[in-house]
Design a protein around this motif. Structure first.
Motif, PDB file in Angstrom:
ATOM      1  N   ASP A   6       0.830  -1.208   0.000  1.00  0.00           N
ATOM      2  CA  ASP A   6       0.000   0.000   0.000  1.00  0.00           C
ATOM      3  C   ASP A   6       0.862   1.254   0.000  1.00  0.00           C
ATOM      4  N   GLN A   7       1.962   1.219   0.776  1.00  0.00           N
ATOM      5  CA  GLN A   7       2.850   2.372   0.897  1.00  0.00           C
ATOM      6  C   GLN A   7       4.301   1.922   0.991  1.00  0.00           C
ATOM      7  N   VAL A   8       5.195   2.787   0.531  1.00  0.00           N
ATOM      8  CA  VAL A   8       6.629   2.521   0.633  1.00  0.00           C
ATOM      9  C   VAL A   8       7.355   3.819   0.972  1.00  0.00           C
ATOM     10  N   PHE A   9       8.562   3.669   1.475  1.00  0.00           N
ATOM     11  CA  PHE A   9       9.508   4.780   1.454  1.00  0.00           C
ATOM     12  C   PHE A   9      10.106   4.827   0.052  1.00  0.00           C
ATOM     13  N   LEU A  10      10.284   6.018  -0.479  1.00  0.00           N
ATOM     14  CA  LEU A  10      10.776   6.182  -1.849  1.00  0.00           C
ATOM     15  C   LEU A  10      12.132   6.876  -1.821  1.00  0.00           C
TER      16      LEU A  10
ATOM     17  N   LYS B 127       5.254   6.949   2.041  1.00  0.00           N
ATOM     18  CA  LYS B 127       5.388   7.347   3.449  1.00  0.00           C
ATOM     19  C   LYS B 127       6.276   8.577   3.579  1.00  0.00           C
ATOM     20  N   ALA B 128       7.393   8.551   2.883  1.00  0.00           N
ATOM     21  CA  ALA B 128       8.343   9.664   2.898  1.00  0.00           C
ATOM     22  C   ALA B 128       9.302   9.468   1.734  1.00  0.00           C
ATOM     23  N   LEU B 129       9.945  10.561   1.316  1.00  0.00           N
ATOM     24  CA  LEU B 129      10.834  10.564   0.154  1.00  0.00           C
ATOM     25  C   LEU B 129      12.223  11.044   0.539  1.00  0.00           C
ATOM     26  N   VAL B 130      13.231  10.279   0.114  1.00  0.00           N
ATOM     27  CA  VAL B 130      14.617  10.759   0.151  1.00  0.00           C
ATOM     28  C   VAL B 130      15.055  10.902  -1.304  1.00  0.00           C
ATOM     29  N   ASN B 131      15.299  12.137  -1.739  1.00  0.00           N
ATOM     30  CA  ASN B 131      15.637  12.380  -3.137  1.00  0.00           C
ATOM     31  C   ASN B 131      17.026  12.969  -3.259  1.00  0.00           C
TER      32      ASN B 131
ATOM     33  N   GLN C 158       1.589  21.256  -4.969  1.00  0.00           N
ATOM     34  CA  GLN C 158       2.778  21.067  -4.144  1.00  0.00           C
ATOM     35  C   GLN C 158       3.049  19.586  -3.880  1.00  0.00           C
ATOM     36  N   ILE C 159       4.288  19.293  -3.519  1.00  0.00           N
ATOM     37  CA  ILE C 159       4.677  17.956  -3.072  1.00  0.00           C
ATOM     38  C   ILE C 159       4.300  17.844  -1.597  1.00  0.00           C
ATOM     39  N   LYS C 160       3.367  16.963  -1.281  1.00  0.00           N
ATOM     40  CA  LYS C 160       2.816  16.909   0.075  1.00  0.00           C
ATOM     41  C   LYS C 160       3.175  15.601   0.793  1.00  0.00           C
ATOM     42  N   VAL C 161       4.441  15.198   0.710  1.00  0.00           N
ATOM     43  CA  VAL C 161       4.934  14.095   1.535  1.00  0.00           C
ATOM     44  C   VAL C 161       6.193  14.590   2.245  1.00  0.00           C
ATOM     45  N   PRO C 162       6.575  13.979   3.369  1.00  0.00           N
ATOM     46  CA  PRO C 162       7.825  14.384   4.045  1.00  0.00           C
ATOM     47  C   PRO C 162       9.023  14.095   3.144  1.00  0.00           C
ATOM     48  N   VAL C 163       9.948  15.059   3.062  1.00  0.00           N
ATOM     49  CA  VAL C 163      11.062  14.968   2.107  1.00  0.00           C
ATOM     50  C   VAL C 163      12.396  15.278   2.780  1.00  0.00           C
ATOM     51  N   LYS C 164      13.402  14.498   2.397  1.00  0.00           N
ATOM     52  CA  LYS C 164      14.807  14.826   2.655  1.00  0.00           C
ATOM     53  C   LYS C 164      15.486  14.916   1.295  1.00  0.00           C
ATOM     54  N   PHE C 165      16.215  16.008   1.066  1.00  0.00           N
ATOM     55  CA  PHE C 165      16.884  16.193  -0.222  1.00  0.00           C
ATOM     56  C   PHE C 165      18.384  16.282  -0.009  1.00  0.00           C
ATOM     57  N   MET C 166      19.135  15.565  -0.853  1.00  0.00           N
ATOM     58  CA  MET C 166      20.586  15.510  -0.754  1.00  0.00           C
ATOM     59  C   MET C 166      21.216  15.777  -2.108  1.00  0.00           C
ATOM     60  N   VAL C 167      22.303  16.541  -2.095  1.00  0.00           N
ATOM     61  CA  VAL C 167      23.020  16.815  -3.342  1.00  0.00           C
ATOM     62  C   VAL C 167      24.470  17.135  -3.001  1.00  0.00           C
TER      63      VAL C 167
ATOM     64  N   ASP D   2      18.544   7.487   8.876  1.00  0.00           N
ATOM     65  CA  ASP D   2      18.228   8.481   9.910  1.00  0.00           C
ATOM     66  C   ASP D   2      16.901   9.177   9.637  1.00  0.00           C
ATOM     67  N   PHE D   3      16.549   9.284   8.360  1.00  0.00           N
ATOM     68  CA  PHE D   3      15.297   9.954   8.004  1.00  0.00           C
ATOM     69  C   PHE D   3      14.103   9.005   8.086  1.00  0.00           C
ATOM     70  N   ILE D   4      14.208   7.847   7.443  1.00  0.00           N
ATOM     71  CA  ILE D   4      13.023   6.990   7.355  1.00  0.00           C
ATOM     72  C   ILE D   4      12.686   6.317   8.687  1.00  0.00           C
ATOM     73  N   LYS D   5      13.661   6.195   9.567  1.00  0.00           N
ATOM     74  CA  LYS D   5      13.376   5.537  10.856  1.00  0.00           C
ATOM     75  C   LYS D   5      12.431   6.380  11.729  1.00  0.00           C
ATOM     76  N   LYS D   6      12.227   7.643  11.343  1.00  0.00           N
ATOM     77  CA  LYS D   6      11.352   8.524  12.126  1.00  0.00           C
ATOM     78  C   LYS D   6       9.874   8.254  11.857  1.00  0.00           C
ATOM     79  N   PHE D   7       9.571   7.489  10.813  1.00  0.00           N
ATOM     80  CA  PHE D   7       8.176   7.336  10.392  1.00  0.00           C
ATOM     81  C   PHE D   7       7.644   5.944  10.733  1.00  0.00           C
TER      82      PHE D   7
END
Length: 318
Positions: free
Chosen positions: A94-98, A120-124, A249-258, A313-318
């Motif tokens: 039904d849901q995944v971390f992306l 559930k949440a996005l790390v991009n 808008q993007i309406k899921v929790p996001v962490k962005f890395m570059v 560290d990010f996805i373990k919060k959800f």
């Protein structure tokens, strides 16, 4: 790597190759970029599965062992997002971390835009969200801003980039892409060509082995690059098809890395967009922003341990 199971799953009318490590915990879906495969996520899959997560990394449409429809019109974001929603359905999720990188990040933004209920949440990584400009198509905008030699503009003509890449050994093409550390705009005049000098010698960095290069090269020798290039060729079509979502808008929790040496981060206007409020406006649930110093575009392969930890560290919060 022997813990990774490989299957073919019928999704959205195509056969998709999926690499997976079973786990009792939440599922994490990884989306690769160009010119990559599921293999780009090997470090992240092994690490997160060791913590109990179920890790899933497909070859996206047009890549590797997944079907590659010949027409660029079959590579819009609606097609790719459709593949992924169908994949989640087939896997009973039904849901995944992306987690996305490069083109995978671009697609991940659209998954969250179109089907936020599945995420559930996005790390991009690397490719920032680009809000739709209702006044001008993306390729027209790029030609105006960066010129006809800009690599995305040069990718548009079917067969042209493929012909240039074919003049050079595929392993050398892969090395050139993955090891590039030039943060400026990537312009490729026709007289230079995407293959460049076929006699180039490239010393591999510590994070990339000859075996890694050969894994990619063997796959692209078999498939060619057209499938991946068709994502670029469908950008204007995607722009047309996503008109109803202009301004959403993007309406899921996001962490962005570059990485600070990433060519995408150094594209004119991107730093200001990220750091002066534009990014937050369009991605209001952006919770963490990570700029990794001294790191180039292929961040998840160049700094696997750090990236692994950032994801966890990010996805373990959800």
């Amino acid at each position: 790597m022997e813990s990774i199971r490989h299957t073919k799953i019928l999704v959205n009318g195509i056969n998709m190759h999926v690499a997976e490590i079973a786990g009792d915990g939440a599922a994490v879906l990884f989306l690769h970029g160009f010119p990559e495969l599921w293999y780009t996520w090997r470090h992240q899959m092994l690490y997160l599965s060791s913590l109990g997560y179920r890790t899933i990394a497909p070859d996206l449409r047009g890549y590797g062992e997944t079907d590659a429809p010949p027409s660029a019109a079959d590579y819009s974001v609606l097609h790719i997002v459709g593949d992924l929603v169908s994949l989640l359905d087939a896997l009973g999720l039904d849901q995944v971390f992306l987690v996305g990188h490069d083109w995978g990040a671009y697609i991940a933004w659209y998954v969250c835009l179109l089907r936020p209920d599945r995420i559930k949440a996005l790390v991009n990584m690397s490719v920032v969200f680009s809000p739709r400009n209702p006044m001008r198509k993306p390729i027209e905008s790029m030609r105006a801003m960066f010129g006809n030699d800009y690599y995305i503009c040069r990718f548009q003509q079917p067969g042209e980039a493929e012909e240039e890449l074919a003049r050079v050994d595929t392993a050398l093409v892969i090395k050139k892409f993955l090891t590039s550390r030039k943060p400026g705009l990537l312009r490729v005049p026709k007289e230079v060509g995407f293959g460049g000098n076929p006699n180039s010698k490239i010393t591999l960095p510590s994070w990339l082995s000859e075996d890694d290069v050969n894994y990619y090269a063997t796959s692209f020798n078999r498939t060619g690059f057209t499938g991946g290039l068709n994502y670029y060729r469908a950008m204007d079509l995607s722009w047309e098809l996503t008109a109803p979502w202009t301004g959403v808008q993007i309406k899921v929790p996001v962490k962005f890395m570059v990485g600070d040496l990433d060519l995408t981060y150094n594209t004119p206007g991107v730093k200001d967009f990220i750091h002066k409020g534009g990014f937050n406006k369009h991605v209001p649930f952006l919770q963490e922003l990570v700029i990794m110093e001294g790191v180039a575009h292929y961040i998840n392969q160049e700094k696997p341990k750090e990236v692994n930890q950032h994801i966890y560290d990010f996805i373990k919060k959800f």
